[in-house]
Design an enzyme around this catalytic site. Structure first.
Site, PDB file in Angstrom:
ATOM      1  CG  HIS A 528      -0.113   0.095   2.519  1.00  0.00           C
ATOM      2  ND1 HIS A 528       0.575  -0.985   3.033  1.00  0.00           N
ATOM      3  CD2 HIS A 528       0.123   1.123   3.383  1.00  0.00           C
ATOM      4  CE1 HIS A 528       1.196  -0.638   4.151  1.00  0.00           C
ATOM      5  NE2 HIS A 528       0.938   0.642   4.387  1.00  0.00           N
ATOM      6  NE  ARG A 610       7.619  -6.057  11.511  1.00  0.00           N
ATOM      7  CZ  ARG A 610       6.969  -4.899  11.398  1.00  0.00           C
ATOM      8  NH1 ARG A 610       5.893  -4.660  12.145  1.00  0.00           N
ATOM      9  NH2 ARG A 610       7.383  -3.974  10.551  1.00  0.00           N
TER      10      ARG A 610
END
Length: 696
Positions: A528, A610
């Site tokens: 994106h 993460r």
């Protein structure tokens, strides 16, 4: 550095000259700069405006006189048999020189030689450097001290009162035409694009006329042997031709920008062809297609369109290119042929500004170099604005690990050592609260993939948790400090002197769902762009809602690397071709501009957790992160309660590091008033309702 400034015109600019006499702009400029550094803001503003007015007047006089003398002392069409060729040619040369001197003397009121400014001063005016001084002088001057935003809010002040002093008619028409085109308003688009094309060709002629200036020796080696008559004539003539060729770049560069729009003239014809076809005017569509084919005669899609037009309008119908475009192409090719001959036989270089130059026009021994130059010029065009803007990093010990060139793109950079291992651990401790009492996700499945859980924590929520005793105050404060440090680094690197405001700050973690990884094919976050809606098929990115159109720069500050996958990657507009990858690690900050030039995604997190601080920034103060304002206020209240002067020091520090006795430097220097709260404003008034958003 080129700088486009939108200035409020409260009154007409002061007259630069007395009637019939134009004061040399370099003298006015020198006096204005001296007044600037003497902090005489009113005098500086007056002189700098007069210098700009004088510069514009000189250019107008030169254009008018050269056009008039071209008619009065034409080289062609004289009486035949007037004598030897030297007398026929140079007689006209001398007559034109005399005509120019006389015409300019009348228009300027002084000898033209008085207006021969130094190369450095000319470069300043070409790059609009006076506006950098002028905007500071306006803001320091008593009558123009207030912020432009205050004028915008005044009763009776309209947007029309703000004028771009460097606006050009063809760019205004072009942008309006493209907007109509994108909105499928093809009739209006055709009208504005026709206007733009006409104005652009007129601007091109004005630029070409200004190329007939004095000889400029770039090397300026006085000891070098001076050329003979014909060598000197050839060198000066080729210099003029090269200047004329570069004019297409000047008209194709929007004022205030550095990079030119590729194929500016041909793109008009391409858009017009489509627009006329959509409104049913196939005759004009065919004319535009024929004109476009003069630039690219083997373009297959356009040749196919021509076949369609012949079928619709009749095989016997003659389709001819526009006369103005024929003249433009023929003249440009003639000049290119002479330039390439000179480069091949007399030496020198030529950076051809056009992509459409036929290969057969370029000498064989120059073709390879021409291709290399075009590739190099394309890469330099992508990076030049970033290199021009770049400022020094505000913190020691931070390393630039990868820049735009190494990342095969533009406006991209990776910094290391932004955080220490200890700071990363403290922020990771804070992420535990995101799973237990975060901003709404609470370890639910990620909205982007069912194979990961997502946890998020805003700065305001972190401070509120600290108030409740759920997290350590120091950890919440570290989140504010780490994100502010990142903002300063990104601002100093990409936009020194131009304030970046937080748009949104999010401490986020993505955790792989162990039982969901087998056969996984998706991404942690699909490709994106951050301020526009990516359209891979159309090779476009639409800057319109629901995209966050106000975002200008993005950043990710990584906290750990003990997981698999989860790396950031950049792609081409097709969202498939990967151009660069960034592997997370503690203290690594990746930053990039938020537009279509930087499509990006996140590889799947296949094992582990993460965590990173996701950051977005905007130049628009009205879109500044209100949650952060509230969080900082709560933190300041905490400091007061603990009898710590953190808030007072923060407010009293001059972040520019400049002594108050020095005038601000225009290159990279911020507006003096932009760093201070405006009188009468109250940051606590009308806070926006905090919103929880998954933004990365």
């Amino acid at each position: 550095m080129a700088s486009l400034l939108l200035l409020l015109l409260l009154a007409a600019a002061a007259a630069a000259t007395s009637p019939g006499r134009l004061v040399p702009y370099d003298l006015l400029y020198a006096d204005g700069v001296r007044a600037y550094f003497a902090r005489d803001w009113g005098r500086a503003a007056e002189l700098l405006q007069r210098a700009l007015h004088s510069y514009a007047g000189l250019r107008a006089a030169r254009r008018a006189c050269r056009a008039a003398c071209r008619r009065e002392a034409a080289f062609l069409g004289g009486p035949g048999g007037a004598g030897p060729w030297e007398a026929a040619l140079f007689g006209r040369v001398l007559q034109r020189a005399d005509c120019l001197r006389h015409c300019l003397g009348l228009r300027l009121g002084v000898a033209p030689s008085a207006h021969r400014a130094s190369h450095a001063v000319r470069r300043d005016f070409e790059q609009r450097e006076p506006y950098n001084y002028l905007q500071v002088a306006f803001f320091q001057h008593l009558q123009m001290r207030e912020d432009i935003e205050k004028y915008r809010r005044m009763s009776g002040v309209k947007s029309d009162n703000f004028r771009d002093l460097e606006a050009t008619p063809h760019w205004e028409a072009y942008e309006a035409g493209v907007q109509h085109y994108d909105a499928d308003e093809y009739l209006q688009a055709a009208a504005r694009l026709e206007e733009s094309l006409t104005e652009a060709l007129a601007a091109l002629e004005e630029c070409r006329a200004l190329c007939e200036g004095p000889w400029e020796d770039e090397e300026e080696e006085e000891e070098e042997m001076q050329p003979g008559l014909y060598e000197a004539i050839a060198a000066h003539y080729i210099q003029v031709l090269k200047c004329r060729q570069q004019c297409v770049l000047e008209i194709a560069t929007k004022p205030g920008r550095i990079s030119a729009t590729e194929d500016f003239i041909p793109s008009h014809l391409d858009l017009l062809q489509f627009a006329y076809n959509q409104v049913g005017n196939q005759a004009l569509a065919a004319e535009c297609a024929a004109s476009y084919l003069l630039f690219y005669p083997t373009d297959e899609p356009m040749l196919e369109k021509m076949k369609e037009y012949r079928t619709e309008l009749g095989e016997d119908t003659a389709f001819t290119a526009r006369e103005s475009i024929q003249h433009y192409v023929q003249r440009s090719l003639m000049e290119k042929k002479l330039i390439y001959y000179a480069v091949e036989h007399l030496g020198g270089t030529f950076n051809d500004p056009d992509l459409w130059t036929p290969d057969e026009l370029i000498p064989e021994n120059l073709k390879e170099k021409h291709r290399e130059d075009q590739e190099k010029q394309k890469q330099e065009t992508l990076d030049v604005e970033e290199r021009e803007k770049r400022g020094p990093l505000p913190f020691e010990g931070i390393a630039v690990t990868m820049d735009s060139r190494r990342m095969n793109g533009t406006q991209r950079v990776v910094f290391d050592r932004v955080l220490t291992e200890s700071e990363c651990k403290d922020l990771l401790r804070l992420t535990k609260a995101a799973g237990e009492a975060g901003d709404g996700y609470r370890a639910r499945r990620s909205p982007h993939t069912p194979h990961e859980r997502f946890e998020g924590l805003t700065v305001l929520r972190a401070v509120q948790l600290a108030q409740n005793g759920d997290v350590d105050w120091r950890d919440a404060k570290l989140l504010l400090q780490a994100s502010e440090k990142s903002r300063k680094i990104i601002e100093s690197y990409f936009t020194p002197g131009k304030k970046l405001h937080f748009s949104f700050t999010h401490l986020v973690c993505r955790t792989a769902v162990d039982e969901e990884q087998k056969g996984r094919m998706d991404l942690s976050h699909p490709v994106h762009a951050d301020n526009c809606l990516l359209d891979p098929e159309g090779q476009e990115c639409w800057r319109e809602p629901p995209a966050y159109v106000y975002r200008d720069y993005s950043g990710i500050l990584y906290l750990n690397d003990d997981f698999q996958g989860g790396g950031l990657f950049f792609t081409e507009m097709d969202t498939v071709t990967v151009t660069a990858e960034v592997h997370p690690k503690c203290g690594r900050l990746v930053a990039f501009s938020s537009g279509k030039e930087n499509p990006h995604g996140v590889w799947a997190v296949s094992r582990g957790r993460r965590c990173a601080v996701a950051l977005w920034y905007t130049h628009s103060q009205e879109h500044a992160e209100q949650e952060r304002v509230k969080a900082e206020e709560l933190m300041e209240q905490r400091a007061v309660e603990q009898d710590r002067p953190d808030g007072e020091e923060h407010r009293g520090t001059d972040r520019s590091g400049r002594s108050s006795s020095e005038p601000p430097l225009p290159n990279g220097g911020a507006r003096p008033t932009s760093r201070r709260q405006k009188p009468g404003s109250d940051r606590t008034q009308h806070p926006k309702e905090p919103r929880v958003r998954d933004e990365f």
